[in-house]
Motif scaffolding. Structure first.
Motif, PDB file in Angstrom:
ATOM      1  N   TYR A 168      35.547  64.204  16.494  1.00 29.92           N
ATOM      2  CA  TYR A 168      36.970  64.180  16.861  1.00 29.92           C
ATOM      3  C   TYR A 168      37.135  64.085  18.369  1.00 29.92           C
ATOM      4  O   TYR A 168      36.255  64.483  19.145  1.00 29.92           O
ATOM      5  CB  TYR A 168      37.672  65.448  16.376  1.00 29.92           C
ATOM      6  N   ARG A 171      44.001  62.551  21.379  1.00 28.66           N
ATOM      7  CA  ARG A 171      44.654  61.272  21.689  1.00 28.66           C
ATOM      8  C   ARG A 171      44.627  61.017  23.199  1.00 28.66           C
ATOM      9  O   ARG A 171      44.398  59.883  23.650  1.00 28.66           O
ATOM     10  CB  ARG A 171      46.099  61.294  21.195  1.00 28.66           C
ATOM     11  N   ASP A 248      47.708  67.385  14.840  1.00 25.21           N
ATOM     12  CA  ASP A 248      48.141  65.996  14.979  1.00 25.21           C
ATOM     13  C   ASP A 248      47.616  65.342  16.246  1.00 25.21           C
ATOM     14  O   ASP A 248      47.608  64.105  16.342  1.00 25.21           O
ATOM     15  CB  ASP A 248      49.675  65.931  14.978  1.00 25.21           C
ATOM     16  N   VAL A 251      42.074  62.966  16.703  1.00 27.94           N
ATOM     17  CA  VAL A 251      41.804  61.709  16.018  1.00 27.94           C
ATOM     18  C   VAL A 251      40.307  61.661  15.694  1.00 27.94           C
ATOM     19  O   VAL A 251      39.469  61.977  16.546  1.00 27.94           O
ATOM     20  CB  VAL A 251      42.189  60.504  16.902  1.00 27.94           C
ATOM     21  N   LYS A 301      43.347  60.983   8.180  1.00 30.19           N
ATOM     22  CA  LYS A 301      44.425  59.997   8.182  1.00 30.19           C
ATOM     23  C   LYS A 301      44.527  59.310   9.540  1.00 30.19           C
ATOM     24  O   LYS A 301      45.012  58.173   9.637  1.00 30.19           O
ATOM     25  CB  LYS A 301      45.751  60.675   7.848  1.00 30.19           C
ATOM     26  N   GLN A 302      44.092  60.009  10.593  1.00 28.37           N
ATOM     27  CA  GLN A 302      44.152  59.455  11.939  1.00 28.37           C
ATOM     28  C   GLN A 302      42.729  59.212  12.438  1.00 28.37           C
ATOM     29  O   GLN A 302      41.950  60.142  12.588  1.00 28.37           O
ATOM     30  CB  GLN A 302      44.850  60.443  12.885  1.00 28.37           C
TER      31      GLN A 302
END
Length: 304
Positions: A168, A171, A248, A251, A301-302
């Protein structure tokens, strides 16, 4: 030997395992004065000192060390007897110490375990989520959720779920740094990981599976601290899906190419598996973890 106060053995075990009167008293739901009095009575009954007292706590004398094994055996037999004569008729009581990995503990079972505790108000539940400081072999925990199976000893163990980890990044980090298009590009980015000489099980040594010889430039013994550093935009980090999916701003990086697979195992001593106070917790952990298998093995999902 004078009359032996058998019921004082539970106080002996609590002090031996906790190392302090105050901690033993909290565990037994009594006062430290009562614990001290029971220890003194036990020593008088045996005719020997069981503990060395010091400002830092209580440590076992040679006689105390000799008493540990039979005292633990008696405690186990008491649990077995309760399972025979009680079987729901008597309220379960006592202390259960559960050892879990930090991620599983903080991000999964911690919010579920209070529901179990509320069903058994006479049980004291202790969750240790710094797994490297306790040992099943030394009876420092009753039940463990582990990343690996025991290599020796008389244990019951069962796989309760697999889980997947991904690389991960935040962003913000991805927006500020070179694009990652293939596995080899990862070597040019800083990684966050465990302190290498403090990795207590090979299952936590992920980076060599990504690129041989890859080393973290920011190291910490806590996966929670790794998560924080990743979200702060320091670099890349390997995290379980069920942790990464909660945020959120994170990513997943090439998740189809670099999934890392691990397992969770439920482990306890063979002589504990059917103990009356232990069995409900084992069933609870097994049920909750099995029900969450899809969550443990999800796909981000990201991702990039």
């Amino acid at each position: 030997m004078r009359q032996f106060p058998w019921d004082d053995l539970q106080y002996f075990l609590a002090v031996a395992q906790e190392g302090k009167l105050s901690s033993a008293a909290r565990r037994l739901r009594t006062s430290h004065v009562t614990v001290a009095r029971r220890i003194e009575r036990l020593e008088q009954g045996i005719g020997a000192k069981l503990f060395q007292r010091s400002p830092t706590g209580y440590t076992l004398t040679p006689m105390g060390q000799r008493l540990m094994e039979p005292a633990q055996a008696m405690a186990l037999e008491a649990d077995k007897m309760l399972s025979v004569v009680g079987d729901g008729a008597l309220p379960l009581s006592g202390v259960i110490r559960l050892s879990v990995p930090e991620g599983y503990g903080n991000f999964f079972i911690a919010e579920k375990l209070p529901h179990f505790a509320s069903q058994y108000p006479n049980l004291t539940i202790e969750m240790v989520n710094i797994q490297q400081i306790v040992s099943l072999s030394r009876r420092e925990a009753d039940v463990s959720v582990s990343l690996s199976t025991p290599k020796a000893g008389s244990y019951h163990f069962e796989k309760i779920s697999s889980y997947i980890l991904y690389v991960y990044a935040s962003r913000d980090y991805l927006a500020r740094n070179r694009a990652i298009k293939q596995r080899e590009d990862l070597a040019g980015h800083p990684f966050i990981g465990y302190i290498e000489d403090m990795i207590f099980t090979p299952e936590l040594n992920y980076l060599g599976e990504i690129i041989p010889g890859l080393r973290p430039s920011y190291q910490t013994s806590s996966v929670f601290a790794q998560l924080k550093a990743c979200r702060a935009g320091y670099g890349l980090c390997v995290l379980p899906y069920y942790m990464g999916a909660m945020f959120d701003d994170l990513v997943a990086v090439m998740p189809r190419i670099i999934p890392i697979h691990r397992d969770y195992w439920l482990v306890c001593h063979n002589d504990m598996i059917d103990a009356a106070r232990i069995r409900p917790l084992i069933e609870f952990i097994r049920r909750e973890t099995t029900a969450a298998r899809e969550w443990f093995n999800g796909f981000p999902k990201q991702f990039v």
